[in-house]
Design a protein around this motif. Structure first.
Motif, mmCIF file in Angstrom:
data_model
loop_
_atom_site.group_PDB
_atom_site.id
_atom_site.type_symbol
_atom_site.label_atom_id
_atom_site.label_comp_id
_atom_site.label_asym_id
_atom_site.label_seq_id
_atom_site.Cartn_x
_atom_site.Cartn_y
_atom_site.Cartn_z
ATOM 1 N N ASP A 7 0.815 -1.203 0.000
ATOM 2 C CA ASP A 7 0.000 0.000 0.000
ATOM 3 C C ASP A 7 0.856 1.265 0.000
ATOM 4 O OD1 ASP A 7 -2.258 -1.538 0.010
ATOM 5 O OD2 ASP A 7 -2.506 -1.481 2.188
ATOM 6 N N GLU A 8 2.063 1.155 0.531
ATOM 7 C CA GLU A 8 2.933 2.321 0.640
ATOM 8 C C GLU A 8 3.842 2.478 -0.579
ATOM 9 O OE1 GLU A 8 2.827 4.575 3.032
ATOM 10 O OE2 GLU A 8 1.186 3.513 4.004
ATOM 11 N N HIS A 9 4.255 1.361 -1.169
ATOM 12 C CA HIS A 9 5.225 1.434 -2.271
ATOM 13 C C HIS A 9 4.539 1.970 -3.529
ATOM 14 C CE1 HIS A 9 9.268 0.514 -3.617
ATOM 15 N NE2 HIS A 9 8.744 0.171 -4.780
ATOM 16 N N PRO A 10 5.108 3.012 -4.161
ATOM 17 C CA PRO A 10 4.417 3.684 -5.260
ATOM 18 C C PRO A 10 4.535 3.006 -6.613
ATOM 19 C CG PRO A 10 6.494 4.770 -4.821
ATOM 20 C CD PRO A 10 6.353 3.699 -3.778
ATOM 21 N N ASN A 11 5.535 2.116 -6.785
ATOM 22 C CA ASN A 11 5.800 1.586 -8.120
ATOM 23 C C ASN A 11 6.514 0.250 -7.993
ATOM 24 O OD1 ASN A 11 6.751 1.048 -10.738
ATOM 25 N ND2 ASN A 11 7.092 3.205 -11.204
ATOM 26 N N GLU A 12 5.883 -0.816 -8.445
ATOM 27 C CA GLU A 12 6.476 -2.148 -8.316
ATOM 28 C C GLU A 12 7.685 -2.347 -9.228
ATOM 29 O OE1 GLU A 12 4.237 -5.440 -10.497
ATOM 30 O OE2 GLU A 12 2.656 -3.941 -10.192
ATOM 31 N N TYR A 13 7.919 -1.427 -10.157
ATOM 32 C CA TYR A 13 9.074 -1.532 -11.054
ATOM 33 C C TYR A 13 10.279 -0.745 -10.541
ATOM 34 C CZ TYR A 13 5.439 -3.391 -14.038
ATOM 35 O OH TYR A 13 4.400 -4.150 -14.532
ATOM 36 N N VAL A 14 10.154 -0.176 -9.359
ATOM 37 C CA VAL A 14 11.263 0.494 -8.678
ATOM 38 C C VAL A 14 11.452 -0.214 -7.340
ATOM 39 C CG1 VAL A 14 12.153 2.654 -7.738
ATOM 40 C CG2 VAL A 14 10.670 2.697 -9.757
ATOM 41 N N VAL A 15 12.627 -0.809 -7.130
ATOM 42 C CA VAL A 15 12.834 -1.624 -5.931
ATOM 43 C C VAL A 15 13.097 -0.763 -4.699
ATOM 44 C CG1 VAL A 15 14.180 -3.489 -4.906
ATOM 45 C CG2 VAL A 15 13.741 -3.494 -7.366
ATOM 46 N N PHE A 16 14.087 0.138 -4.797
ATOM 47 C CA PHE A 16 14.460 0.967 -3.647
ATOM 48 C C PHE A 16 14.322 2.445 -3.990
ATOM 49 C CE2 PHE A 16 17.130 -2.888 -3.338
ATOM 50 C CZ PHE A 16 16.631 -3.400 -2.146
ATOM 51 N N ILE A 17 13.892 3.234 -3.006
ATOM 52 C CA ILE A 17 13.801 4.687 -3.165
ATOM 53 C C ILE A 17 14.484 5.324 -1.963
ATOM 54 C CG2 ILE A 17 12.246 6.667 -3.301
ATOM 55 C CD1 ILE A 17 10.188 4.885 -4.642
ATOM 56 N N THR A 18 15.483 6.168 -2.231
ATOM 57 C CA THR A 18 16.293 6.725 -1.150
ATOM 58 C C THR A 18 16.495 8.218 -1.348
ATOM 59 O OG1 THR A 18 17.510 4.632 -1.043
ATOM 60 C CG2 THR A 18 18.462 6.511 0.107
ATOM 61 N N ALA A 19 16.277 8.982 -0.276
ATOM 62 C CA ALA A 19 16.489 10.425 -0.298
ATOM 63 C C ALA A 19 17.748 10.777 0.479
ATOM 64 C CB ALA A 19 15.283 11.143 0.306
ATOM 65 N N VAL A 20 18.272 11.964 0.230
ATOM 66 C CA VAL A 20 19.440 12.443 0.963
ATOM 67 C C VAL A 20 19.058 12.590 2.439
ATOM 68 C CG1 VAL A 20 21.033 14.369 1.267
ATOM 69 C CG2 VAL A 20 20.409 13.616 -1.032
ATOM 70 N N LYS A 21 19.916 12.093 3.316
ATOM 71 C CA LYS A 21 19.623 12.139 4.743
ATOM 72 C C LYS A 21 19.984 13.503 5.322
ATOM 73 C CE LYS A 21 20.143 7.165 5.468
ATOM 74 N NZ LYS A 21 18.695 7.002 5.585
ATOM 75 N N ASP A 22 18.989 14.334 5.480
ATOM 76 C CA ASP A 22 19.160 15.644 6.096
ATOM 77 C C ASP A 22 17.826 16.058 6.704
ATOM 78 O OD1 ASP A 22 17.565 16.377 3.960
ATOM 79 O OD2 ASP A 22 19.150 17.428 2.870
ATOM 80 N N ALA A 23 17.703 17.330 7.066
ATOM 81 C CA ALA A 23 16.494 17.803 7.729
ATOM 82 C C ALA A 23 15.257 17.710 6.839
ATOM 83 C CB ALA A 23 16.691 19.241 8.209
ATOM 84 N N GLN A 24 15.446 17.678 5.515
ATOM 85 C CA GLN A 24 14.328 17.634 4.569
ATOM 86 C C GLN A 24 14.108 16.249 3.987
ATOM 87 O OE1 GLN A 24 12.577 20.290 4.518
ATOM 88 N NE2 GLN A 24 13.575 22.070 3.618
#
Length: 263
Positions: A7-24
């Motif tokens: 329910d949370e994963h937006p796209n089954e054709y993208v395995v991992f999604i990672t953002a830069v680790k900071d305040a935003q």
């Protein structure tokens, strides 16, 4: 592919999604999720799949890159001042990087493919498509007003400002990570410097038999070490010599003729 958080994963054709680790980070992760959700029908229709969709920090070289034909796609979401880039711009960069899964160079074939992807995206915009499941609307998208309306808004005490892209190359290219090539263990076959190494075993079968039955066979790695090992071999196979460092030259030469020497 089975996921525990479908329910949370937006796209089954993208395995991992990672953002830069900071305040935003949480806003950036939400932004990447929305990009992946919007691209879901396009990736499904065209057989695209990527292992990792990652945010990268602002740089003066590119807005997006594709590594190893979809192993990793990197996107810049914020400018040099930390302002968010427009959604449609980032989405177009993502399509560009997806197209590199098909084609590496920026040639006519590449841009023909890209034009088809852009047409598909335009049709999705016309249908007000936002993504599958919980991503069907932007009701819970905290950056919706910023990245779509190009305005500055406040969200939960955080000021979010949009940015118009400046003159930076859209794409950093289709890149391949270099991998170290290792030769077979214990093998030096094929190296130029070994083209002239090695000598045939001698004709003295008795002496050769004694040498090969020794528990310590010489393996030369330097001239000094090789000479020491050859003298030791002579001492084991021939008459006792009081001082092995003063072995007769003839004996050394005879030993050389009975071993394959590899530098």
């Amino acid at each position: 592919m089975l996921r525990l958080n479908d329910d949370e994963h937006p796209n089954e054709y993208v395995v991992f999604i990672t953002a830069v680790k900071d305040a935003q980070e949480r806003f950036a992760k939400d932004y990447l999720n929305r990009i992946a959700a919007m691209a879901f029908p396009i990736m499904k229709n065209n057989g695209f799949g990527i292992t990792s969709l990652d945010e990268v920090t602002y740089n003066s070289q590119f807005w997006g890159r594709n590594w190893n034909r979809g192993e990793c796609v990197e996107l810049v979401l914020r400018d040099s001042r930390g302002n968010w880039l427009p959604f449609e711009f980032v989405m177009d960069v993502f399509l560009h990087e997806l197209c590199h899964i098909w084609r590496g160079p920026h040639d006519k074939t590449f841009y023909n493919h890209l034009s088809h992807l852009r047409q598909e995206l335009t049709e999705l915009y016309a249908k007000s498509y936002k993504g599958p499941g919980k991503y069907m609307t932007w009701d819970s998208f905290s950056l919706a007003n910023v990245v779509a309306g190009l305005r500055t808004v406040a969200h939960r005490g955080v000021t979010l400002t949009s940015s118009t892209p400046s003159g930076i190359d859209l794409c950093g290219g289709s890149l391949q990570r270099k991998r170290n090539k290792r030769s077979a263990t214990g093998s030096r076959v094929g190296r130029k410097k070994n083209a002239k190494t090695g000598q045939k075993l001698g004709s003295n079968l008795d002496e050769r038999k004694n040498m090969l039955q020794s528990t310590s066979k010489p393996q030369a790695r330097s001239n000094r070490g090789r000479e020491a090992r050859l003298v030791a071999a002579v001492k084991r196979s021939g008459p006792h010599i009081e001082n092995p460092t003063e072995a007769p030259p003839a004996a050394k030469q005879k030993t050389l003729n009975n071993f394959i020497v590899i530098d």
